[in-house]
Design an enzyme around this catalytic site. Sequence first.
Site, PDB file in Angstrom:
ATOM      1  CE  LYS A 179      -5.007   5.608  -8.084  1.00 45.16           C
ATOM      2  NZ  LYS A 179      -4.218   5.184  -6.907  1.00 45.16           N
ATOM      3  CB  SER A 229      -3.656   8.424  -4.792  1.00 54.73           C
ATOM      4  OG  SER A 229      -3.275   7.108  -5.168  1.00 54.73           O
ATOM      5  CB  SER A 285      -3.422   4.691  -3.030  1.00 56.01           C
ATOM      6  OG  SER A 285      -2.680   5.858  -2.939  1.00 56.01           O
TER       7      SER A 285
HETATM    8  N1  GLN Z   1      -0.188   8.645   0.406  1.00 57.09           N
HETATM    9  C1  GLN Z   1       0.903   7.888  -0.102  1.00 57.09           C
HETATM   10  C2  GLN Z   1       1.758   8.749  -1.004  1.00 57.09           C
HETATM   11  O1  GLN Z   1       1.421   9.848  -1.207  1.00 57.09           O
HETATM   12  C3  GLN Z   1       0.449   6.675  -0.814  1.00 57.09           C
HETATM   13  C4  GLN Z   1      -0.147   6.965  -2.139  1.00 57.09           C
HETATM   14  C5  GLN Z   1      -0.332   5.727  -2.966  1.00 57.09           C
HETATM   15  O2  GLN Z   1      -0.422   4.618  -2.438  1.00 57.09           O
HETATM   16  N2  GLN Z   1      -0.332   5.897  -4.261  1.00 57.09           N
HETATM   17  O3  GLN Z   1       2.749   8.336  -1.501  1.00 57.09           O
END
Ligand code: GLN
Length: 465
Positions: free
Chosen positions: A68, A143, A168
């Site tokens: 990532k 994400s 995410s």
């Molecule tokens: N959807 C969550 C957020 O926007 C989690 C994203 C993540 O785990 N990086 O914060």
Amino acid sequence: MVSLIRSLVKEHLERLAAGDVNLDDFAPRVIEKARSMQGRYSAFITINERLASEKTPKQQMKLPFSVKDNICTRGLRTTAGSKILDNYVPPFDATAVHQIKNAGGFVIGKTAMDEFGFGTFSTNCAYGAPKNPIDPSRVCGGSSGGAACVAAAAEFPHIAIAQSTGGSITAPAAFTGTVGMTPTYGRVSRWGLIDYANSMDRIGVIGKCVYDAALGLSMIAGYDPLDSTSLNAQKTDYTTLIGGDIRKLRIGVPKEYFNGDGSAVVKKNALDLLQRLERFGVVWEEISLPYTKYAISAYYLIALAEASTNLAKFSGLRYGMEGDLDGNYEEYFADLRGRSFGEEAKRRIILGTYARMSGYRDAYYIKALKVRAKIIAEFKGAFARVDAIATPSMPIIAPRFDDVEKLSPIDAYGMDRMTVPANLAGLPTISVPSGSEGGMPTGVQFIADHERDGMLIALAGACEA
Ligand code: GLN
């Protein structure tokens, strides 16, 4: 217990051991395949085109990994999905990356993500949104959307290194029919991870099947003195736990995760899977976690308070893109950040800054921390009775891009209601496919007490079988 899913990784390792893989052209051929995949799904921000000129001998490049793009890779651009880091090439590897390279892994590319991890669908992307390989009119989830995209689409052995703050790993795994392992907070070093919210950030793994996820976790887990929150735990080969005895394991099914809105099919598939697990001797019962309903509010306050402080360093002086040195500091700073951050990042900086301003701090940030403590205590109480908790991974299947566009920010945040509680508590989770709805995969998420990552792997292995 026999897995119904072929692991390309396992087969590849077997062929390697038998001397049946020509390593001289293996890595370049995989890069070629990654390029063709990129044309279809936009899973990468950067493909490792420099691999050919890497100093590592080809004989040591045995197993392909994607990473990532918020995890630092030496000599390979790392943007965290943001234009503000468009030209950042780290001079070092994150500990997790260092470990996979040491074990014969090589990095094929950096995967697409919501800017700094700010999103649930991988649509808040400065470098293009990855498309779901099962239906490209739909999102991959976020994400870590690019990571899940590669895991789902790769026709070559591959493990994706991903990261979660609030879900995410689980969200994109569920949306793409892959396995997403989010280990106990501290199990994998955060050294070299570009922070979103330090108190929740975790590096984990997405794979096509449980074996791939378990192998990836075994490679990146371990104590690291460079991360002050690193767990001092023994190295484990998690793949050996697949097929392990799960008789008498008690699973709690929290009614709060099954009552509200969301797809009825997703819920039913989760419950049907639990029923099928009964033949391995697993027992399950309904439980209640009433603080769940406050988790989204607490999470977004804490995550954004931390994020807004973390992003302050990207001012175009020491960190981040540089601009022309016009005007005074304020003007320079505002112009550069105004141009380089996307809309959602700006929204989160403003929200997070507000939540920790003097005068609001007690009402928002401190209160959210108190809710977080209640949620942790509630999970601990539940784990006195059950070994694991099962929930749908996401309330719905992967939505279409146009449907995501119609969501308000608040509605989008609400989509994290299945994943945020365990992330607030730093608990390990695994998301595995539970079935499908209209041809799209659905996922079930298992949550365990701290440090019981291995039990989750065994449970996930049984789901696959
Ligand atoms: N959807 C969550 C957020 O926007 C989690 C994203 C993540 O785990 N990086 O914060």
